[in-house]
Design a protein around this motif. Structure first.
Motif, PDB file in Angstrom:
ATOM      1  N   ALA A 438       0.826  -1.349   0.002  1.00  0.00           N
ATOM      2  CA  ALA A 438      -0.029   0.049  -0.029  1.00  0.00           C
ATOM      3  C   ALA A 438       0.876   1.227   0.096  1.00  0.00           C
ATOM      4  O   ALA A 438       0.601   2.230  -0.602  1.00  0.00           O
ATOM      5  CB  ALA A 438      -0.960   0.064   1.244  1.00  0.00           C
ATOM      6  N   ASP A 439       1.814   1.149   0.865  1.00  0.00           N
ATOM      7  CA  ASP A 439       2.816   2.313   0.719  1.00  0.00           C
ATOM      8  C   ASP A 439       3.559   2.632  -0.434  1.00  0.00           C
ATOM      9  O   ASP A 439       3.424   3.928  -0.923  1.00  0.00           O
ATOM     10  CB  ASP A 439       3.834   2.338   2.136  1.00  0.00           C
ATOM     11  CG  ASP A 439       4.657   3.503   2.107  1.00  0.00           C
ATOM     12  OD1 ASP A 439       4.147   4.729   2.188  1.00  0.00           O
ATOM     13  OD2 ASP A 439       5.878   3.445   2.207  1.00  0.00           O
ATOM     14  N   LEU A 444       3.573   5.959  -5.545  1.00  0.00           N
ATOM     15  CA  LEU A 444       3.576   6.276  -6.927  1.00  0.00           C
ATOM     16  C   LEU A 444       2.634   7.140  -7.450  1.00  0.00           C
ATOM     17  O   LEU A 444       2.803   7.802  -8.439  1.00  0.00           O
ATOM     18  CB  LEU A 444       3.492   4.749  -7.422  1.00  0.00           C
ATOM     19  CG  LEU A 444       3.739   4.457  -8.910  1.00  0.00           C
ATOM     20  CD1 LEU A 444       4.945   4.719  -9.348  1.00  0.00           C
ATOM     21  CD2 LEU A 444       3.229   2.886  -9.382  1.00  0.00           C
ATOM     22  N   LEU A 445       1.308   6.754  -6.858  1.00  0.00           N
ATOM     23  CA  LEU A 445       0.180   7.688  -7.219  1.00  0.00           C
ATOM     24  C   LEU A 445       0.175   8.784  -6.645  1.00  0.00           C
ATOM     25  O   LEU A 445      -0.693   9.794  -6.954  1.00  0.00           O
ATOM     26  CB  LEU A 445      -1.145   6.890  -7.133  1.00  0.00           C
ATOM     27  CG  LEU A 445      -1.311   5.428  -7.461  1.00  0.00           C
ATOM     28  CD1 LEU A 445      -2.590   4.592  -7.050  1.00  0.00           C
ATOM     29  CD2 LEU A 445      -1.070   5.483  -9.254  1.00  0.00           C
ATOM     30  N   LYS A 446       1.158   9.166  -5.804  1.00  0.00           N
ATOM     31  CA  LYS A 446       0.915  10.497  -4.879  1.00  0.00           C
ATOM     32  C   LYS A 446      -0.389  10.781  -4.227  1.00  0.00           C
ATOM     33  O   LYS A 446      -0.664  11.666  -4.496  1.00  0.00           O
ATOM     34  CB  LYS A 446       1.327  11.531  -5.813  1.00  0.00           C
ATOM     35  CG  LYS A 446       2.779  11.648  -6.300  1.00  0.00           C
ATOM     36  CD  LYS A 446       3.248  12.892  -7.211  1.00  0.00           C
ATOM     37  CE  LYS A 446       4.729  12.770  -7.514  1.00  0.00           C
ATOM     38  NZ  LYS A 446       5.097  11.408  -8.342  1.00  0.00           N
ATOM     39  N   VAL A 447      -0.862   9.753  -3.469  1.00  0.00           N
ATOM     40  CA  VAL A 447      -2.112   9.773  -2.727  1.00  0.00           C
ATOM     41  C   VAL A 447      -2.036   9.427  -1.319  1.00  0.00           C
ATOM     42  O   VAL A 447      -0.742   8.787  -0.785  1.00  0.00           O
ATOM     43  CB  VAL A 447      -3.189   8.850  -3.499  1.00  0.00           C
ATOM     44  CG1 VAL A 447      -3.489   9.230  -4.953  1.00  0.00           C
ATOM     45  CG2 VAL A 447      -2.848   7.545  -3.538  1.00  0.00           C
ATOM     46  N   PRO A 448      -2.577  10.096  -0.476  1.00  0.00           N
ATOM     47  CA  PRO A 448      -2.384  10.141   0.942  1.00  0.00           C
ATOM     48  C   PRO A 448      -3.111   8.828   1.473  1.00  0.00           C
ATOM     49  O   PRO A 448      -3.865   8.142   1.012  1.00  0.00           O
ATOM     50  CB  PRO A 448      -3.271  11.041   1.631  1.00  0.00           C
ATOM     51  CG  PRO A 448      -4.115  11.220   0.713  1.00  0.00           C
ATOM     52  CD  PRO A 448      -3.684  11.023  -0.731  1.00  0.00           C
ATOM     53  N   ARG A 449      -2.617   8.240   2.759  1.00  0.00           N
ATOM     54  CA  ARG A 449      -2.986   7.275   3.570  1.00  0.00           C
ATOM     55  C   ARG A 449      -3.375   7.759   4.923  1.00  0.00           C
ATOM     56  O   ARG A 449      -2.709   8.801   5.371  1.00  0.00           O
ATOM     57  CB  ARG A 449      -1.871   5.906   3.832  1.00  0.00           C
ATOM     58  CG  ARG A 449      -1.569   5.388   2.408  1.00  0.00           C
ATOM     59  CD  ARG A 449      -1.281   4.214   2.385  1.00  0.00           C
ATOM     60  NE  ARG A 449       0.110   4.232   3.110  1.00  0.00           N
ATOM     61  CZ  ARG A 449       0.727   2.933   3.925  1.00  0.00           C
ATOM     62  NH1 ARG A 449       0.035   2.053   3.893  1.00  0.00           N
ATOM     63  NH2 ARG A 449       1.926   3.238   4.640  1.00  0.00           N
ATOM     64  N   ASP A 452      -3.638   4.661  10.000  1.00  0.00           N
ATOM     65  CA  ASP A 452      -3.974   2.981  10.129  1.00  0.00           C
ATOM     66  C   ASP A 452      -3.188   2.531   8.857  1.00  0.00           C
ATOM     67  O   ASP A 452      -3.060   1.244   8.785  1.00  0.00           O
ATOM     68  CB  ASP A 452      -5.524   2.951  10.242  1.00  0.00           C
ATOM     69  CG  ASP A 452      -5.919   3.289  11.570  1.00  0.00           C
ATOM     70  OD1 ASP A 452      -5.331   3.487  12.349  1.00  0.00           O
ATOM     71  OD2 ASP A 452      -7.159   3.806  11.467  1.00  0.00           O
ATOM     72  N   GLY A 453      -3.003   3.373   7.802  1.00  0.00           N
ATOM     73  CA  GLY A 453      -2.267   2.750   6.717  1.00  0.00           C
ATOM     74  C   GLY A 453      -3.199   2.515   5.631  1.00  0.00           C
ATOM     75  O   GLY A 453      -2.701   2.136   4.209  1.00  0.00           O
ATOM     76  N   PHE A 454      -4.547   2.785   5.478  1.00  0.00           N
ATOM     77  CA  PHE A 454      -5.450   2.501   4.610  1.00  0.00           C
ATOM     78  C   PHE A 454      -5.479   3.744   3.750  1.00  0.00           C
ATOM     79  O   PHE A 454      -4.861   4.786   4.069  1.00  0.00           O
ATOM     80  CB  PHE A 454      -6.857   2.293   5.135  1.00  0.00           C
ATOM     81  CG  PHE A 454      -7.002   0.987   5.785  1.00  0.00           C
ATOM     82  CD1 PHE A 454      -7.243  -0.151   4.994  1.00  0.00           C
ATOM     83  CD2 PHE A 454      -6.997   0.938   7.074  1.00  0.00           C
ATOM     84  CE1 PHE A 454      -7.178  -1.100   5.777  1.00  0.00           C
ATOM     85  CE2 PHE A 454      -7.037  -0.369   7.978  1.00  0.00           C
ATOM     86  CZ  PHE A 454      -7.046  -1.473   7.318  1.00  0.00           C
ATOM     87  N   PHE A 455      -5.849   3.625   2.396  1.00  0.00           N
ATOM     88  CA  PHE A 455      -5.883   5.066   1.647  1.00  0.00           C
ATOM     89  C   PHE A 455      -6.988   5.741   1.989  1.00  0.00           C
ATOM     90  O   PHE A 455      -8.163   5.365   2.471  1.00  0.00           O
ATOM     91  CB  PHE A 455      -6.258   4.441   0.054  1.00  0.00           C
ATOM     92  CG  PHE A 455      -4.999   3.868  -0.514  1.00  0.00           C
ATOM     93  CD1 PHE A 455      -4.170   4.276  -1.024  1.00  0.00           C
ATOM     94  CD2 PHE A 455      -5.192   2.483  -0.605  1.00  0.00           C
ATOM     95  CE1 PHE A 455      -2.919   3.931  -1.583  1.00  0.00           C
ATOM     96  CE2 PHE A 455      -3.971   1.668  -1.179  1.00  0.00           C
ATOM     97  CZ  PHE A 455      -2.966   2.341  -1.861  1.00  0.00           C
ATOM     98  N   GLN A 456      -6.808   7.244   2.045  1.00  0.00           N
ATOM     99  CA  GLN A 456      -7.619   8.223   2.570  1.00  0.00           C
ATOM    100  C   GLN A 456      -8.333   9.102   1.471  1.00  0.00           C
ATOM    101  O   GLN A 456      -7.830   9.390   0.573  1.00  0.00           O
ATOM    102  CB  GLN A 456      -6.732   9.046   3.222  1.00  0.00           C
ATOM    103  CG  GLN A 456      -7.645  10.170   4.146  1.00  0.00           C
ATOM    104  CD  GLN A 456      -6.986  10.905   5.262  1.00  0.00           C
ATOM    105  OE1 GLN A 456      -5.586  11.091   4.899  1.00  0.00           O
ATOM    106  NE2 GLN A 456      -7.483  11.361   5.971  1.00  0.00           N
TER     107      GLN A 456
END
Length: 595
Positions: A438-439, A444-449, A452-456
């Motif tokens: 996930a990280d 790579l996509l420049k998106v936040p998490r 807890d480590g899930f995509f935000q």
């Protein structure tokens, strides 16, 4: 039904058809005539800030010809009053003092555009988040700060100029990362609407976590469901499936992304051009270290129990007793969140055990039973079937021993005594955690998490399936653990719907609040190139009127986000961000200092 299909078609038409606005007023050469509208926001603002005092103060500011306050400025009635005020007082600039521009600025921009003004002859002063919410215990100071923010907004809006949005042709294909139920659902939704879809799955088969489920509380067959969905995906002419594949590189912007795939068999890396992307990479179960897991074969997880259900030669045959332990690896210091599906999974498997072997004693040791929504009736059904639910305290979890047979000892709070159970099997309800990669994908996509480590997502309520980065959407357990398959399906459908509103447009609009180069000032020093976080600026060579080769920078309008880094680094003031020019920022600063 035919009526539902008609409504859906009308909704799609509304989403992709541009609004018809009245002709835009030409305000060139006009002196600023500013209207200020201060919002009570119910008691969100007015409960702390003296809205009337702020409104009276706004009337005293230069070029303000109207100041008014409303209970809810974002309401339909208040928007109508703003449009009427623009016409009545011949306003050519508008300031709204209310909440965050992140959620409400487009609404007010649209309001003034309906009154004939350019979208960008507008400024929003955030007196909710920046005043009433953060200074709720200091109403007098909050009111003074609100006046400061309004004064700064008026100082800036006095200098703003009309800006025009540009249209950009784009790619109408979609990339979906993850071939589980959510990814396949989104792929079918988009493909059925006529869009080409590339579905990338890193495993050698589709299905994701659903491959490991063999029973459902609804008594449906999940494997038959999965087989039907896979068959539809593989047989769909517009869905192109890539197995044993990962996204190796990713670049571009909304409408014009370019992704290269890395294939496990080391074949040539295919390159996919696409207009949007949907992240549906799922999650994975936590591998426990607690409760002697891995040291005793009789201690298994809920998914391993499900595998035994599907195995005709299962080693679990008519056991005398089985105990399940909830919240293993979640709701603790390391993972404070609830994995949501564990309680339902335990109840489901307990009912399945009782169905296969009614004489088996089944114990569920829990902290809190969280069978969300309609699953509560299955909890009652399990109790009626004889499943025993026993609660333990967070700071006193059960103890598992395998020295004299398999035993579980827990403290019963109602009896205030320790109870020891002799069991044949222990089943652990483990946490759902983010995938190992996930990280890497987020970077790579420049998106936040999340923490807890899930995509935000961009906003829990207003943009629940969007990322903050335009053109990238989110679905399934990559976002957060889902209590049932239906949640993943619904979210995947929503993500596909959001993606379709982009792909169905004939062209996309480029936000004009981006960087612009003043060619006469730029000498090609390139100080602005490397700091740009979006790689939107490049150094190019050109020939001047005398035929000499010179250099200057160029901005890719499709990539630039108007962050202003280049404006801050340029030593020649040769690059600026529209709507946030140095002159406008200086005016706001001087207003803040009351010069």
């Amino acid at each position: 039904s035919a009526r539902a299909m008609t409504l859906l078609a009308e909704a799609r038409h509304t989403l992709v058809t541009p609004k018809a606005y009245p002709p835009e007023r030409d305000v060139t050469g006009e002196d600023p005539r500013i209207g200020v509208f201060v919002c009570h926001c119910g008691t969100n603002i007015a409960g702390v800030v003296d809205v009337t005092a702020v409104t009276d103060y706004a009337r005293s500011l230069p070029d303000v010809v109207l100041a008014d306050h409303n209970l809810f400025t974002c309401s339909t009635d208040s928007q109508s009053r703003i449009r009427e005020a623009i016409a009545e007082h011949n306003l050519n600039r508008v300031v709204v003092a209310s909440c965050t521009p992140r959620t409400h600025e487009p609404l007010f921009q649209d309001t003034i555009r309906q009154a004939g003004l350019n979208f960008y002859l507008f400024e929003l002063a955030n007196i909710r988040d920046q005043c009433s919410w953060v200074h709720r215990d200091f109403p007098e100071q909050a009111t003074e700060k609100a006046k400061d923010l309004v004064r700064m907004a008026v100082a800036k809006v006095r200098l703003v100029r009309p800006l025009q949005r540009k249209e950009l042709e784009f790619n109408h294909d979609a990339l979906i990362i993850g071939g589980g139920l959510a990814g396949m659902t989104a792929a079918l939704e988009l493909a059925d609407q006529g869009f080409q879809v590339s579905l990338v799955e890193r495993q050698n088969e589709l299905g994701g976590n659903l491959r490991h489920l063999h029973t459902l509380l609804t008594h449906d067959d999940p494997q038959k469901m999965l087989a039907d969905v896979i068959e539809r995906v593989m047989g769909h002419g517009r869905v192109h499936v890539f197995l044993n594949a990962e996204v190796a590189s990713y670049e571009g912007s909304l409408g014009n992304f370019r992704s290269a795939l890395k294939l496990a068999d080391n074949e040539a890396e295919p390159v996919i051009n696409h207009g949007v992307a949907i992240v549906a990479t799922g999650a994975q179960p936590y591998r426990p270290t607690e409760y002697l897991y891995g040291q005793d074969d009789r201690i298994i997880t809920q998914l391993e129990l499900e595998a035994e259900f599907a195995n005709p030669k299962s080693k679990i045959q008519n056991p005398k007793s089985i105990a399940m332990i909830q919240c293993v690896g979640s709701r603790n210091g390391e993972r404070p969140y609830c994995s949501r599906l564990c309680c339902g999974q335990a109840v489901k498997n307990a009912l399945e055990i009782k169905k296969r072997s009614p004489e088996t004693d089944v114990y569920i040791l829990y902290r809190d039973i969280r069978t969300y929504g309609l699953m509560e009736r299955y909890y009652r059904e399990a109790r009626q079937a004889g499943v025993i639910f026993a609660r333990f305290e967070t700071d006193n979890p059960p103890q598992v021993s395998s020295q004299n047979g398999l035993q579980i000892t827990y403290h019963d709070g109602m009896l205030d005594t320790d109870i020891t159970l002799d069991v044949d099997w222990v089943v652990l309800s483990v946490a759902t955690i983010p995938r190992d990669d996930a990280d890497k994908l987020a970077q790579l996509l420049k998106v936040p998490r999340t923490a807890d480590g899930f995509f935000q997502e961009a906003h829990m309520k207003l943009a629940p399936v969007d990322f903050a980065s335009e053109g990238i959407f989110l679905a399934g357990m990559a976002h957060y653990p889902k209590k049932a398959l239906t949640e993943s399906v619904v979210q995947a459908t929503a993500a596909a719907g959001r993606a379709a509103t982009v792909l169905a447009r004939p062209a996309i609009e480029i936000e004009p609040m981006i960087s612009h180069v003043i060619e006469a000032k730029c000498d090609g020093c390139a100080y602005c190139v490397d700091p740009c976080p979006y790689n939107a600026i490049t150094l190019v060579e050109y020939e001047d009127d005398n035929g000499q080769t010179k250099k200057r920078v160029r901005v890719d309008e499709a990539i630039c986000k108007g962050c202003g880094t280049c404006q801050a680094t340029c030593p020649k003031n040769a690059i600026f961000v529209s709507h946030f020019t140095l002159e406008q920022l200086k005016a706001m600063t001087m207003a803040a200092l009351e010069f």
